[in-house]
Design a protein around this motif. Structure first.
Motif, PDB file in Angstrom:
ATOM      1  N   SER B 155       0.848  -1.200   0.000  1.00 33.67           N
ATOM      2  CA  SER B 155       0.000   0.000   0.000  1.00 33.67           C
ATOM      3  C   SER B 155       0.873   1.235   0.000  1.00 33.67           C
ATOM      4  N   PHE B 156       0.525   2.173  -0.869  1.00 33.89           N
ATOM      5  CA  PHE B 156       1.275   3.433  -0.916  1.00 33.89           C
ATOM      6  C   PHE B 156       0.471   4.488  -1.657  1.00 33.89           C
ATOM      7  N   SER B 157       0.958   5.724  -1.588  1.00 28.69           N
ATOM      8  CA  SER B 157       0.293   6.807  -2.312  1.00 28.69           C
ATOM      9  C   SER B 157       1.233   7.323  -3.396  1.00 28.69           C
ATOM     10  N   VAL B 158       0.629   7.877  -4.430  1.00 29.94           N
ATOM     11  CA  VAL B 158       1.378   8.377  -5.570  1.00 29.94           C
ATOM     12  C   VAL B 158       1.025   9.848  -5.752  1.00 29.94           C
ATOM     13  N   ALA B 159       2.039  10.689  -5.852  1.00 28.88           N
ATOM     14  CA  ALA B 159       1.783  12.119  -6.059  1.00 28.88           C
ATOM     15  C   ALA B 159       2.515  12.574  -7.307  1.00 28.88           C
ATOM     16  N   THR B 160       1.779  12.688  -8.400  1.00 25.61           N
ATOM     17  CA  THR B 160       2.338  13.238  -9.635  1.00 25.61           C
ATOM     18  C   THR B 160       1.347  14.274 -10.156  1.00 25.61           C
ATOM     19  N   ALA B 161       1.042  15.256  -9.307  1.00 29.70           N
ATOM     20  CA  ALA B 161       0.129  16.338  -9.663  1.00 29.70           C
ATOM     21  C   ALA B 161      -1.131  15.775 -10.337  1.00 29.70           C
TER      22      ALA B 161
END
Lengths: 88, 402
Positions: B155-161
Motif C-alpha cells: 500500500s502506498f500513495s502516488v503524487a504526480t500532480a
C-alpha cells in the motif's frame, strides 16, 4: 523615486537576465526571451512593486485590457492601472 | 501475465455522492461547478469550483474518526465503501496478504495544512492538535483504507500532480498483472478547495473565472474540483471463480516524461504515452472508440492534447470520440483520473459517452469529435483515459469491455 517606466523596465530586465540598457521600449517579450512562465512571473513582480491588480489570464494573453505587445505597451498599461487603482 | 478486471467502483464528487448519481449527471450533461463556499472567498479572484455539496461528515464518521480524517481521506473512505461493497470482497488470510491499496493525491491533507497554518501564523497559537501529521500526510487515505478492509499487501500513495490517479491505477494494474497481488484498491482523491489551495492556483493565471469549456475556442482556463473515486482491481481468474460482476478489463498502461518544461505540456510526450498504452494493451488504433481526455480547458493543454491524439491515431482520430468530463466535475487534480475512469467504464458498460459541456465554438486546433454538450449512445469496445501532469509526467490507461 524612479519613474514607472524605469521600474517596469528594471523588472523586465531582471526577468530576462539583461542589462536595463538592453531593454528597449519597442521590444516585445519574445524579443527579450521571456516565455509564458516568465511573463506570469513579471506580472506578479509588477503587481507587488506597484501594489496593483493586473487583469491577466495566461489562457488569453491577447485579450483583456492589459496590453503586453511591447515594453512600451506594458509601461503604458501599468501607468494606467497605477492611476486607476491609486488608494483613496 | 495475469489479466486484470474491475469489480467495484465508488465515488463522491461535485456531481454526486455515489456512482449512480454521478453517472446520471454525466448522462444529462449536468455541471457541478458553482460559487465556492469556503472561508475568505472574498479575498480570492477565482471564486468558482466544483465543490462537493450537501455533505455532512458527521453523518458518516464519528468524532474520533473526524479528528483523524482530513477531507481527502473522508472522500476516499466514502468512495471505497461503495466500491468494496459492490465487489463483495472481504479480506482475510492469504487474500489479505496479497491485496493492497495504491491511491493518487497531489496535495494530501490540504485542509489540515490550511487550518493549522491559520492557527499558528494568523491566530498566533503555539499549539496544534496532536494528529496534524497523521491527518495531513499523503498516504493517510491509503493507510485508512488498508485498516478498514484489512489489506495487508503493498500500500502506498502516488503524487504526480494531475496524473496522480492514473499513475496510481497503473501501479495497481501492474502489481496484479505481475502476479504480486490478487486485489488492489486504487484510484485517488483530492480536497484542495481551501483558501490556500485556490490561491496557489490563482497565482499561475491559468484559472477560469466563469466556466470550464474544454476544446471550445472560447475556453479561458481550468476550474478546480474535489472528491474521490476508488476502484477494485482484481485478478481475472480470481474474480471469475467467485462469480463477481466484472465492470471492465484493464488492458494497458503507459507512462512517459516530457523532460522539457515544468508547466508547458508536450505533444510528443503525450503521444508517446498514448501509443505506449495501445502497445501495452495490444490494441490497434482503430479499436479505440472513446478517449476520456485530460481536457483541462486551458489554451495550452487542449491544443497539445488534440495534436497528440491526432498524431497517435492518424486517420482514425476523426472517427473516435474524445470528451472532457472536467467541464462537469472540474479538475480534481490528483483525484481527477479516478473520477474520469467512471466515464470510461460507463462508455464500455452502458454504451453512453459523457459529453464535453460548456462547448460554444469550434477551435481549429481542437478539430476532433469532442462530444459537445450532449451525451451520446455508442457501442465502444476499448477506451483510453489520458492524464498529463505539470512537470511533464504523462499516464494513459487502456480499458476494454467484457
Amino acid at each position: 523615486m524612479s519613474s514607472i517606466k524605469d521600474r517596469v523596465i528594471a523588472i523586465i530586465a531582471e526577468q530576462a537576465v539583461l542589462e536595463v540598457s538592453d531593454v528597449k521600449l519597442e521590444a516585445t517579450l519574445v524579443d527579450l526571451g521571456i516565455d509564458s512562465l516568465g511573463l506570469v512571473e513579471s506580472i506578479f513582480a509588477i503587481e507587488e512593486a506597484f501594489d496593483i491588480q493586473i487583469p491577466f489570464n495566461a489562457n488569453e494573453p491577447d485579450q483583456g485590457d492589459f496590453d503586453i505587445s511591447s515594453v512600451a505597451a506594458i509601461v503604458a498599461a501599468v501607468t494606467a492601472l497605477v492611476n486607476e487603482q491609486k488608494p483613496g | 501475465m495475469k489479466r486484470v478486471v474491475i469489480t467495484g467502483q465508488g465515488t463522491i464528487n461535485a456531481l454526486g455522492h455515489d456512482v449512480p448519481t454521478t453517472l446520471e449527471a454525466m448522462r444529462e450533461g449536468r455541471c457541478g461547478i458553482g460559487d465556492l463556499d469556503i472561508r475568505d472567498v472574498d479575498r480570492l479572484s477565482v471564486k468558482i469550483g466544483a465543490q462537493v455539496r450537501g455533505y455532512d461528515p458527521g453523518a458518516l464518521f464519528n468524532r474520533q474518526q473526524i479528528a483523524l480524517y482530513d477531507r481527502f481521506t473522508q472522500f476516499t473512505l466514502i468512495a471505497s465503501r461503495e466500491a468494496l461493497a459492490q465487489s463483495g470482497l472481504t479480506f482475510a488470510g492469504q487474500l489479505a496478504a496479497r491485496s493492497g491499496v495504491v491511491l493518487g493525491t497531489a496535495g494530501g491533507g490540504v485542509n489540515t495544512w490550511d487550518e493549522n497554518y491559520r492557527s499558528v501564523y494568523e491566530e498566533g497559537k503555539n499549539r496544534v492538535h496532536p494528529f496534524v501529521v497523521p491527518k495531513l500526510m499523503n498516504n493517510a487515505a491509503a493507510s485508512h483504507v488498508s485498516m478498514e478492509w484489512n489489506l495487508k499487501g503493498p500500500s502506498f500513495s502516488v503524487a504526480t500532480a494531475c496524473a496522480s490517479s492514473n499513475h496510481a491505477m497503473g501501479q495497481a494494474f501492474n502489481l496484479i498483472r505481475s502476479g504480486m497481488c490478487d486485489v488492489m484498491v486504487t484510484g485517488g482523491s483530492e480536497a484542495m478547495l481551501t483558501f490556500g489551495g485556490v490561491k496557489a492556483w490563482e497565482g499561475l493565471r491559468v484559472m477560469s473565472k466563469d466556466a470550464c469549456r474544454p476544446f471550445s475556442a472560447t475556453r479561458n482556463g481550468m476550474v478546480q474540483g474535489e472528491g474521490a473515486a476508488v476502484f477494485v482491481f482484481e485478478e481475472r481468474d480470481h474474480a471469475m471463480k467467485r462469480g463477481a460482476e466484472i465492470l471492465a478489463e484493464v488492458v494497458g498502461f503507459a507512462m512517459t516524461s516530457d523532460a522539457a518544461d515544468i508547466v508547458m505540456p508536450s505533444a510528443q510526450g503525450a503521444e508517446r504515452a498514448i501509443t505506449g498504452a495501445l502497445r501495452d494493451a495490444s490494441l490497434n488504433p482503430e479499436d479505440v472508440g472513446y478517449i476520456n481526455a485530460h481536457g483541462t480547458g486551458t489554451a495550452a493543454n487542449d491544443k497539445v492534447e488534440c495534436a497528440a491524439v491526432a498524431h497517435a491515431f492518424g486517420r482514425h482520430a476523426n472517427d473516435l470520440m474524445i470528451s472532457s468530463t472536467k467541464s462537469m466535475h472540474g479538475h480534481l487534480i490528483g483525484g481527477t483520473g479516478a473520477v474520469e475512469l467512471l466515464a470510461c467504464i460507463m462508455a464500455l458498460k452502458d454504451g453512453v459517452i459523457a459529453p464535453t459541456i460548456g462547448y460554444e465554438e469550434p477551435d481549429p486546433e481542437c478539430a476532433l469529435d469532442v462530444v459537445p454538450n450532449e451525451a451520446r449512445e455508442a457501442k465502444v469496445t476499448a477506451v483510453l483515459s489520458n492524464a498529463f501532469a505539470f512537470g511533464g509526467l504523462n499516464a494513459v490507461l487502456a480499458l476494454r469491455a467484457v
